[in-house]
Enzyme design. Structure first.
Site, PDB file in Angstrom:
ATOM      1  N   ASP A 105    -105.650  72.530  69.232  1.00 22.86           N
ATOM      2  CA  ASP A 105    -107.274  72.600  69.401  1.00 22.86           C
ATOM      3  C   ASP A 105    -107.371  73.980  70.543  1.00 22.86           C
ATOM      4  O   ASP A 105    -106.692  74.195  71.318  1.00 22.86           O
ATOM      5  CB  ASP A 105    -107.550  71.451  70.334  1.00 22.86           C
ATOM      6  N   ASN A 157    -108.832  76.939  69.253  1.00 26.82           N
ATOM      7  CA  ASN A 157    -109.009  78.328  68.805  1.00 26.82           C
ATOM      8  C   ASN A 157    -110.276  78.860  68.705  1.00 26.82           C
ATOM      9  O   ASN A 157    -110.582  80.055  68.960  1.00 26.82           O
ATOM     10  CB  ASN A 157    -108.891  78.141  67.017  1.00 26.82           C
ATOM     11  N   GLY A 158    -111.584  77.883  68.724  1.00 26.93           N
ATOM     12  CA  GLY A 158    -112.839  78.320  68.733  1.00 26.93           C
ATOM     13  C   GLY A 158    -113.195  79.058  70.130  1.00 26.93           C
ATOM     14  O   GLY A 158    -113.818  80.068  70.492  1.00 26.93           O
ATOM     15  N   TRP A 172    -110.750  80.200  72.315  1.00 30.77           N
ATOM     16  CA  TRP A 172    -109.883  81.238  72.421  1.00 30.77           C
ATOM     17  C   TRP A 172    -110.783  82.434  72.009  1.00 30.77           C
ATOM     18  O   TRP A 172    -111.177  83.555  72.451  1.00 30.77           O
ATOM     19  CB  TRP A 172    -108.907  81.119  71.843  1.00 30.77           C
ATOM     20  N   ARG A 184    -115.033  83.363  65.427  1.00 33.63           N
ATOM     21  CA  ARG A 184    -114.288  82.017  65.553  1.00 33.63           C
ATOM     22  C   ARG A 184    -113.026  82.263  64.680  1.00 33.63           C
ATOM     23  O   ARG A 184    -111.923  81.860  64.874  1.00 33.63           O
ATOM     24  CB  ARG A 184    -115.139  80.961  64.850  1.00 33.63           C
ATOM     25  N   SER A 223    -109.894  64.734  58.542  1.00 30.41           N
ATOM     26  CA  SER A 223    -110.658  64.038  57.791  1.00 30.41           C
ATOM     27  C   SER A 223    -112.182  64.327  58.252  1.00 30.41           C
ATOM     28  O   SER A 223    -113.183  64.269  57.451  1.00 30.41           O
ATOM     29  CB  SER A 223    -110.608  62.743  57.335  1.00 30.41           C
ATOM     30  N   ASN A 277    -112.962  67.127  60.134  1.00 29.36           N
ATOM     31  CA  ASN A 277    -113.241  68.427  60.011  1.00 29.36           C
ATOM     32  C   ASN A 277    -114.191  68.946  58.855  1.00 29.36           C
ATOM     33  O   ASN A 277    -114.740  70.043  58.976  1.00 29.36           O
ATOM     34  CB  ASN A 277    -111.996  69.620  59.995  1.00 29.36           C
ATOM     35  N   TRP A 278    -114.435  67.983  57.910  1.00 28.33           N
ATOM     36  CA  TRP A 278    -115.357  68.588  56.688  1.00 28.33           C
ATOM     37  C   TRP A 278    -116.886  68.691  57.332  1.00 28.33           C
ATOM     38  O   TRP A 278    -117.682  69.164  56.654  1.00 28.33           O
ATOM     39  CB  TRP A 278    -115.379  67.438  55.852  1.00 28.33           C
ATOM     40  N   ARG A 285    -117.760  70.355  59.845  1.00 30.38           N
ATOM     41  CA  ARG A 285    -117.906  71.861  59.827  1.00 30.38           C
ATOM     42  C   ARG A 285    -118.583  72.556  59.244  1.00 30.38           C
ATOM     43  O   ARG A 285    -118.622  72.302  57.910  1.00 30.38           O
ATOM     44  CB  ARG A 285    -116.504  72.614  60.561  1.00 30.38           C
TER      45      ARG A 285
HETATM   46  C1  IPE Z   1    -108.709  73.941  66.470  1.00 35.53           C
HETATM   47  O1  IPE Z   1    -109.612  74.684  67.301  1.00 35.53           O
HETATM   48  C2  IPE Z   1    -109.012  74.116  64.948  1.00 35.53           C
HETATM   49  C3  IPE Z   1    -108.703  73.273  63.662  1.00 35.53           C
HETATM   50  C4  IPE Z   1    -109.722  72.399  63.476  1.00 35.53           C
HETATM   51  C5  IPE Z   1    -107.432  73.581  63.119  1.00 35.53           C
HETATM   52  P1  IPE Z   1    -111.154  74.445  67.276  1.00 35.53           P
HETATM   53  O2  IPE Z   1    -111.855  75.009  66.094  1.00 35.53           O
HETATM   54  O3  IPE Z   1    -111.443  72.936  67.244  1.00 35.53           O
HETATM   55  O4  IPE Z   1    -111.433  74.929  68.523  1.00 35.53           O
HETATM   56  P2  IPE Z   1    -112.452  74.491  69.728  1.00 35.53           P
HETATM   57  O5  IPE Z   1    -112.198  73.278  70.014  1.00 35.53           O
HETATM   58  O6  IPE Z   1    -113.829  74.887  68.965  1.00 35.53           O
HETATM   59  O7  IPE Z   1    -112.109  75.710  70.835  1.00 35.53           O
HETATM   60 MG    MG Z   2    -111.733  71.610  68.855  1.00 31.05          MG
END
Ligand code: IPE
Ligand code: MG
Length: 213
Positions: A2, A4-5, A7, A15, A48, A50-51, A53
């Protein structure tokens, strides 16, 4: 995995760049399996949930998945890494399913396992396993465990979550019953083998009693 966003945001990048950098961290974990003596690492790549997004982020993640399998499969084969998928990956796009199945087949004899959770939700996994156990006539801890996606993986010893969130987010809920936990503020793209070693050192110092004393 967790953060990545966040960062990407920290680095004033889109992103997708955070996700791309996250793949590099994945690669270093795979390379660490042998030197650290780990039999299995399971990475939560796509849940499951994450869809929910935006579609463009989902396509970015799927694109990265395609590229990662293509670019890293030769290295898995060279380093004796067995790929496993947990979750309902068959619901992904057909070309990804085909690619994954090819990689699963070709790496099947590997001795160290990289398990990737794709379209994975632990509650759904438990429900599926319980339904299968019921079909076969006996619902118990043992029969549910035997029908989980992780049935052929070693027991979960250590669960690591990055980026400062203190929750499991539908990841390996059943398997985590007696797992040791490690939470770190480090964002996934910044997570190194050194950080993993820190977690392992903490793990090594803990007394596990599994409810006994
Ligand atoms: C994890 O990073 C990525 C996955 C879903 C693989 P995020 O995208 O959740 O990053 P944040 O939480 O917005 O920083
Ligand atoms: Mg996250």
């Amino acid at each position: 995995m967790d953060g990545n966003g966040r960062w990407a945001k920290q680095h004033r990048l889109p992103r997708v760049m955070g996700h791309r950098k996250g793949v590099e961290a994945v690669r270093s974990m795979v390379r660490a399996l042998e030197p650290l003596g780990l039999d299995c690492v399971t990475l939560y790549a796509f849940s499951s949930e994450n869809w929910k997004r935006p579609q463009d982020e989902i396509s970015d993640l799927m694109g990265l998945m395609r590229r990662f399998i293509k670019s890293d499969l030769p290295e898995f084969l060279a380093n004796d890494v067995r790929l496993r998928i947990i979750g309902d990956y068959k619901a992904l796009e057909p070309d990804i399913v085909a690619m994954l199945e090819d990689a699963l087949e070709r790496t099947a004899k590997g001795t160290r396992t990289l398990a990737v959770a794709l379209n994975y939700g632990s509650q759904q996994e438990i429900a599926r396993a319980a339904a299968r156990a019921a079909e076969r006539g006996e619902v118990s801890v043992e029969t549910i465990s035997a029908n989980l996606d992780t049935a052929d993986l070693p027991p979960l010893d250590l669960l690591v979550r990055t980026s400062g969130e203190l929750r499991l987010s539908n990841f390996l809920l059943w398997q985590a019953a007696y797992a040791e936990m490690w939470f770190t503020d480090v964002l996934w793209p910044d997570f190194t083998v050194g950080h993993l070693e820190e977690a392992l050192a903490s793990f090594a110092g803990r007394e596990r009693r599994f409810g006994g004393r």
